[in-house]
Design a protein around this motif. Structure first.
Motif, PDB file in Angstrom:
ATOM      1  N   HIS A  22       0.825  -1.216   0.000  1.00 35.19           N
ATOM      2  CA  HIS A  22       0.000   0.000   0.000  1.00 35.19           C
ATOM      3  C   HIS A  22       0.862   1.270   0.000  1.00 35.19           C
ATOM      4  O   HIS A  22       0.378   2.353   0.291  1.00 35.19           O
ATOM      5  CB  HIS A  22      -0.916   0.014   1.232  1.00 35.19           C
ATOM      6  CG  HIS A  22      -1.934  -1.064   1.205  1.00 35.19           C
ATOM      7  ND1 HIS A  22      -1.781  -2.237   1.922  1.00 35.19           N
ATOM      8  CD2 HIS A  22      -3.103  -1.167   0.541  1.00 35.19           C
ATOM      9  CE1 HIS A  22      -2.823  -3.010   1.702  1.00 35.19           C
ATOM     10  NE2 HIS A  22      -3.644  -2.393   0.867  1.00 35.19           N
ATOM     11  N   GLU A  23       2.108   1.121  -0.367  1.00 36.49           N
ATOM     12  CA  GLU A  23       3.097   2.188  -0.272  1.00 36.49           C
ATOM     13  C   GLU A  23       2.696   3.488  -0.973  1.00 36.49           C
ATOM     14  O   GLU A  23       2.960   4.578  -0.484  1.00 36.49           O
ATOM     15  CB  GLU A  23       4.422   1.670  -0.840  1.00 36.49           C
ATOM     16  CG  GLU A  23       5.590   2.559  -0.621  1.00 36.49           C
ATOM     17  CD  GLU A  23       6.874   1.902  -1.086  1.00 36.49           C
ATOM     18  OE1 GLU A  23       7.874   2.032  -0.365  1.00 36.49           O
ATOM     19  OE2 GLU A  23       6.879   1.256  -2.156  1.00 36.49           O
ATOM     20  N   VAL A  24       2.024   3.407  -2.110  1.00 40.07           N
ATOM     21  CA  VAL A  24       1.675   4.599  -2.883  1.00 40.07           C
ATOM     22  C   VAL A  24       0.666   5.488  -2.147  1.00 40.07           C
ATOM     23  O   VAL A  24       0.563   6.684  -2.429  1.00 40.07           O
ATOM     24  CB  VAL A  24       1.164   4.213  -4.295  1.00 40.07           C
ATOM     25  CG1 VAL A  24      -0.242   3.640  -4.224  1.00 40.07           C
ATOM     26  CG2 VAL A  24       1.211   5.398  -5.228  1.00 40.07           C
ATOM     27  N   THR A  68      -9.737   6.370  -7.525  1.00 44.92           N
ATOM     28  CA  THR A  68     -11.007   5.880  -8.039  1.00 44.92           C
ATOM     29  C   THR A  68     -11.747   5.224  -6.889  1.00 44.92           C
ATOM     30  O   THR A  68     -11.198   4.365  -6.203  1.00 44.92           O
ATOM     31  CB  THR A  68     -10.789   4.851  -9.163  1.00 44.92           C
ATOM     32  OG1 THR A  68      -9.973   5.442 -10.176  1.00 44.92           O
ATOM     33  CG2 THR A  68     -12.102   4.414  -9.762  1.00 44.92           C
ATOM     34  N   LEU A  69     -12.995   5.657  -6.682  1.00 51.07           N
ATOM     35  CA  LEU A  69     -13.826   5.095  -5.628  1.00 51.07           C
ATOM     36  C   LEU A  69     -15.038   4.417  -6.257  1.00 51.07           C
ATOM     37  O   LEU A  69     -15.642   4.969  -7.174  1.00 51.07           O
ATOM     38  CB  LEU A  69     -14.341   6.189  -4.690  1.00 51.07           C
ATOM     39  CG  LEU A  69     -13.313   7.024  -3.952  1.00 51.07           C
ATOM     40  CD1 LEU A  69     -13.094   8.336  -4.660  1.00 51.07           C
ATOM     41  CD2 LEU A  69     -13.774   7.266  -2.545  1.00 51.07           C
ATOM     42  N   ASN A  70     -15.379   3.232  -5.769  1.00 50.92           N
ATOM     43  CA  ASN A  70     -16.640   2.591  -6.139  1.00 50.92           C
ATOM     44  C   ASN A  70     -17.187   1.927  -4.882  1.00 50.92           C
ATOM     45  O   ASN A  70     -16.598   2.040  -3.812  1.00 50.92           O
ATOM     46  CB  ASN A  70     -16.467   1.612  -7.314  1.00 50.92           C
ATOM     47  CG  ASN A  70     -15.546   0.459  -6.994  1.00 50.92           C
ATOM     48  OD1 ASN A  70     -15.626  -0.155  -5.942  1.00 50.92           O
ATOM     49  ND2 ASN A  70     -14.655   0.158  -7.927  1.00 50.92           N
ATOM     50  N   ASN A  71     -18.317   1.240  -4.991  1.00 48.44           N
ATOM     51  CA  ASN A  71     -18.953   0.719  -3.779  1.00 48.44           C
ATOM     52  C   ASN A  71     -18.208  -0.438  -3.133  1.00 48.44           C
ATOM     53  O   ASN A  71     -18.586  -0.876  -2.045  1.00 48.44           O
ATOM     54  CB  ASN A  71     -20.413   0.353  -4.045  1.00 48.44           C
ATOM     55  CG  ASN A  71     -20.570  -0.715  -5.093  1.00 48.44           C
ATOM     56  OD1 ASN A  71     -19.589  -1.179  -5.682  1.00 48.44           O
ATOM     57  ND2 ASN A  71     -21.791  -1.102  -5.343  1.00 48.44           N
ATOM     58  N   GLU A  72     -17.173  -0.939  -3.757  1.00 48.17           N
ATOM     59  CA  GLU A  72     -16.401  -2.026  -3.178  1.00 48.17           C
ATOM     60  C   GLU A  72     -15.035  -1.594  -2.657  1.00 48.17           C
ATOM     61  O   GLU A  72     -14.600  -2.057  -1.615  1.00 48.17           O
ATOM     62  CB  GLU A  72     -16.225  -3.147  -4.192  1.00 48.17           C
ATOM     63  CG  GLU A  72     -17.531  -3.830  -4.526  1.00 48.17           C
ATOM     64  CD  GLU A  72     -17.339  -4.972  -5.486  1.00 48.17           C
ATOM     65  OE1 GLU A  72     -16.221  -5.504  -5.598  1.00 48.17           O
ATOM     66  OE2 GLU A  72     -18.330  -5.333  -6.137  1.00 48.17           O
ATOM     67  N   ASP A  73     -14.358  -0.742  -3.410  1.00 50.00           N
ATOM     68  CA  ASP A  73     -13.015  -0.377  -2.977  1.00 50.00           C
ATOM     69  C   ASP A  73     -12.571   0.977  -3.507  1.00 50.00           C
ATOM     70  O   ASP A  73     -13.265   1.637  -4.259  1.00 50.00           O
ATOM     71  CB  ASP A  73     -12.000  -1.454  -3.347  1.00 50.00           C
ATOM     72  CG  ASP A  73     -11.820  -1.648  -4.845  1.00 50.00           C
ATOM     73  OD1 ASP A  73     -12.428  -0.909  -5.633  1.00 50.00           O
ATOM     74  OD2 ASP A  73     -11.055  -2.539  -5.228  1.00 50.00           O
ATOM     75  N   VAL A  74     -11.382   1.327  -3.085  1.00 47.71           N
ATOM     76  CA  VAL A  74     -10.723   2.570  -3.472  1.00 47.71           C
ATOM     77  C   VAL A  74      -9.387   2.182  -4.075  1.00 47.71           C
ATOM     78  O   VAL A  74      -8.673   1.336  -3.538  1.00 47.71           O
ATOM     79  CB  VAL A  74     -10.502   3.472  -2.234  1.00 47.71           C
ATOM     80  CG1 VAL A  74      -9.717   4.706  -2.592  1.00 47.71           C
ATOM     81  CG2 VAL A  74     -11.828   3.832  -1.587  1.00 47.71           C
ATOM     82  N   ALA A 110      -2.391   1.031  -5.470  1.00 42.32           N
ATOM     83  CA  ALA A 110      -2.789   0.348  -4.235  1.00 42.32           C
ATOM     84  C   ALA A 110      -4.294   0.449  -4.095  1.00 42.32           C
ATOM     85  O   ALA A 110      -4.903   1.435  -4.514  1.00 42.32           O
ATOM     86  CB  ALA A 110      -2.101   0.975  -3.026  1.00 42.32           C
ATOM     87  N   SER A 111      -4.888  -0.575  -3.500  1.00 43.86           N
ATOM     88  CA  SER A 111      -6.330  -0.597  -3.279  1.00 43.86           C
ATOM     89  C   SER A 111      -6.628  -0.986  -1.845  1.00 43.86           C
ATOM     90  O   SER A 111      -5.841  -1.674  -1.198  1.00 43.86           O
ATOM     91  CB  SER A 111      -7.002  -1.618  -4.207  1.00 43.86           C
ATOM     92  OG  SER A 111      -6.840  -1.245  -5.540  1.00 43.86           O
ATOM     93  N   CYS A 112      -7.797  -0.523  -1.382  1.00 44.08           N
ATOM     94  CA  CYS A 112      -8.286  -0.927  -0.070  1.00 44.08           C
ATOM     95  C   CYS A 112      -9.799  -0.796  -0.066  1.00 44.08           C
ATOM     96  O   CYS A 112     -10.381  -0.195  -0.972  1.00 44.08           O
ATOM     97  CB  CYS A 112      -7.652  -0.095   1.045  1.00 44.08           C
ATOM     98  SG  CYS A 112      -8.131   1.640   1.060  1.00 44.08           S
ATOM     99  N   GLY A 113     -10.426  -1.351   0.940  1.00 43.59           N
ATOM    100  CA  GLY A 113     -11.873  -1.277   1.048  1.00 43.59           C
ATOM    101  C   GLY A 113     -12.339   0.132   1.371  1.00 43.59           C
ATOM    102  O   GLY A 113     -11.601   0.936   1.945  1.00 43.59           O
TER     103      GLY A 113
END
Length: 132
Positions: A22-24, A68-74, A110-113
């Protein structure tokens, strides 16, 4: 997602340090979000809009990073990785730097919830601005 907020010993600026995968997110927070309560509020509102169905997906382009955000992740990534150009010149990556060869940066995305992202933003706001 493992992270730590610290103050730079020399400059006193807030720094966000993240685990390798998740460094970025750290540089994104420092460059695009910084101490701005306005930007923080805009992001929290965007999350609310996604969760309430007012928007399906949102793209927020910054000077160096886009989110980018959507209903599952960022998903956060460098603008260079999004458009495949160097320095906004519109030129593609040189052949030596394409997938068959070496990568400019293994950690440019990087992505997260969505919920984890909200907690992260609120923690950053508390750290940088003393928000509760």
């Amino acid at each position: 997602m493992e992270y730590e907020f610290v103050h730079d010993a020399i400059t006193g600026e807030a720094r966000a340090l993240f685990s390798l995968e998740h460094e970025v997110i750290g540089p994104w927070m420092e460059v695009e979000l910084g101490h701005s309560i306005t930007k923080l509020t805009e992001l929290l509102t965007a999350i609310d809009n996604i969760e309430t169905g007012q928007a399906q997906e949102l793209l927020i382009a910054g000077s160096e990073y886009s989110i980018t955000l959507n209903n599952e992740d960022v998903s956060i990534q460098t603008n260079v990785s999004m458009n495949g150009s160097l320095n906004g010149s519109g030129e593609g990556l040189p052949d030596m730097l394409t997938d068959e060869h070496i990568h400019l940066d293994q950690n440019e995305v990087a992505s997260c919830g969505l919920d984890d992202f909200r907690v992260l933003l609120l923690s950053w706001g508390k750290f940088t601005n003393g928000l509760r």
